[in-house]
Enzyme design. Structure first.
Site, short mmCIF file in Angstrom:
data_model
loop_
_atom_site.label_atom_id
_atom_site.label_comp_id
_atom_site.label_asym_id
_atom_site.label_seq_id
_atom_site.Cartn_x
_atom_site.Cartn_y
_atom_site.Cartn_z
N HIS A 123 25.74 52.72 41.94
CA HIS A 123 24.39 52.33 41.52
C HIS A 123 23.48 53.55 41.43
O HIS A 123 22.65 53.66 40.51
CB HIS A 123 23.80 51.31 42.49
CG HIS A 123 24.39 49.95 42.38
ND1 HIS A 123 24.51 49.29 41.17
CD2 HIS A 123 24.89 49.09 43.32
CE1 HIS A 123 25.06 48.10 41.36
NE2 HIS A 123 25.30 47.96 42.65
N HIS B 76 30.72 52.02 45.97
CA HIS B 76 30.06 51.10 45.04
C HIS B 76 28.55 51.35 45.00
O HIS B 76 27.94 51.39 43.93
CB HIS B 76 30.34 49.66 45.44
CG HIS B 76 29.62 48.64 44.61
ND1 HIS B 76 30.10 48.18 43.41
CD2 HIS B 76 28.43 48.01 44.82
CE1 HIS B 76 29.25 47.30 42.90
NE2 HIS B 76 28.23 47.17 43.74
N GLU B 77 27.94 51.50 46.18
CA GLU B 77 26.50 51.76 46.23
C GLU B 77 26.16 53.11 45.60
O GLU B 77 25.11 53.26 44.96
CB GLU B 77 25.99 51.69 47.67
CG GLU B 77 26.18 50.33 48.34
CD GLU B 77 25.65 49.17 47.52
OE1 GLU B 77 24.64 49.36 46.79
OE2 GLU B 77 26.25 48.09 47.57
#
Length: 231
Positions: free
Chosen positions: A106, A102-103
């Site tokens: 980003h 998920h990071e």
């Protein structure tokens, strides 16, 4: 709506949103702990998953490092670093892989020029200022009967709501990118991916809950101020 110290707007608007927020936090903690106990078939830690994802994305200028705390994982675009909490960085688990991916989502958003995340980070200073000044301004306006201060305070609080609103598509998009890349990179099996999706979905609900709380508080301020002006 407000009689002799009894504020019905709090019980009708804010309290249900706060309860929803508590439930969302409880859900994400429980889901993370469940899948933190389930190791990946491939012996990869969260840090290794993040590094793998960055290679797949073609991102070479972002590093991965450990940060203290629990579920403190985040991507810092200014420093170009993905920081993973200890329970993610060193862990070989479905939960750790999902959070790390998920990071990386980003980081990919910045890499490809995804508009909403740039907009969100551009308004962070303004939203933080609005969040810290709004309540003092509203209280001073009530005390000294300065309506312009109350109005300004409510508008400032609206900036914090706007930040939460923009955050939603950013977080959902990062999770979508994470899932797609975990599949294409072959990091997880189909069974493991189901667990990762549950972790990411539970985390996404915390952002929905944060928006709900902010909106409820914003509406409450508008209702209370509107009633005061009619008086």
């Amino acid at each position: 709506m407000f009689y002799y110290g009894f504020d019905s707007t709090y019980f009708l608007l804010v309290l249900p949103a706060i309860l929803f927020s508590f439930i969302a936090q409880w859900k994400v903690q429980g889901t993370f702990q469940k899948y933190q106990r389930q190791p990946l078939v491939r012996p990869m830690t969260g840090a290794q998953v993040a590094e793998c994802m960055l290679r797949v994305f073609g991102i070479t200028d972002v590093r991965v490092e450990q940060v203290s705390g629990k579920l403190t994982d985040h991507f810092s675009p200014k420093e170009k670093v993905i920081r993973l909490s200890e329970s993610v960085y060193h862990s070989n688990s479905i939960a750790a892989a999902g959070v790390a991916a998920h990071e990386c989502g980003h980081a990919m958003q910045y890499h490809c020029g995804y508009g909403p995340i740039r907009l969100r980070n551009a308004i962070i200073p303004v939203s933080q200022l609005g969040s810290s000044l709004s309540i003092p301004m509203i209280l001073m306006g009530f005390i000294f009967n300065f309506e312009f201060l109350v109005t300004a305070g409510i508008l400032f609080f609206g900036l914090a709501v706007l930040f939460q609103l923009i955050t939603l598509p950013v977080e959902f998009n990062a999770s979508r990118r994470a899932v797609e890349t975990l599949v294409s990179a072959g990091v997880m099996s189909d069974v493991e991916m189901r667990g990762a999706r549950k972790v990411l979905s539970a985390a996404a609900m915390t952002y929905v809950a944060a928006l709900a709380v902010s909106l409820a508080q914003f509406l409450r301020l508008i209702i209370l101020f509107g009633g005061r002006r009619r008086d």
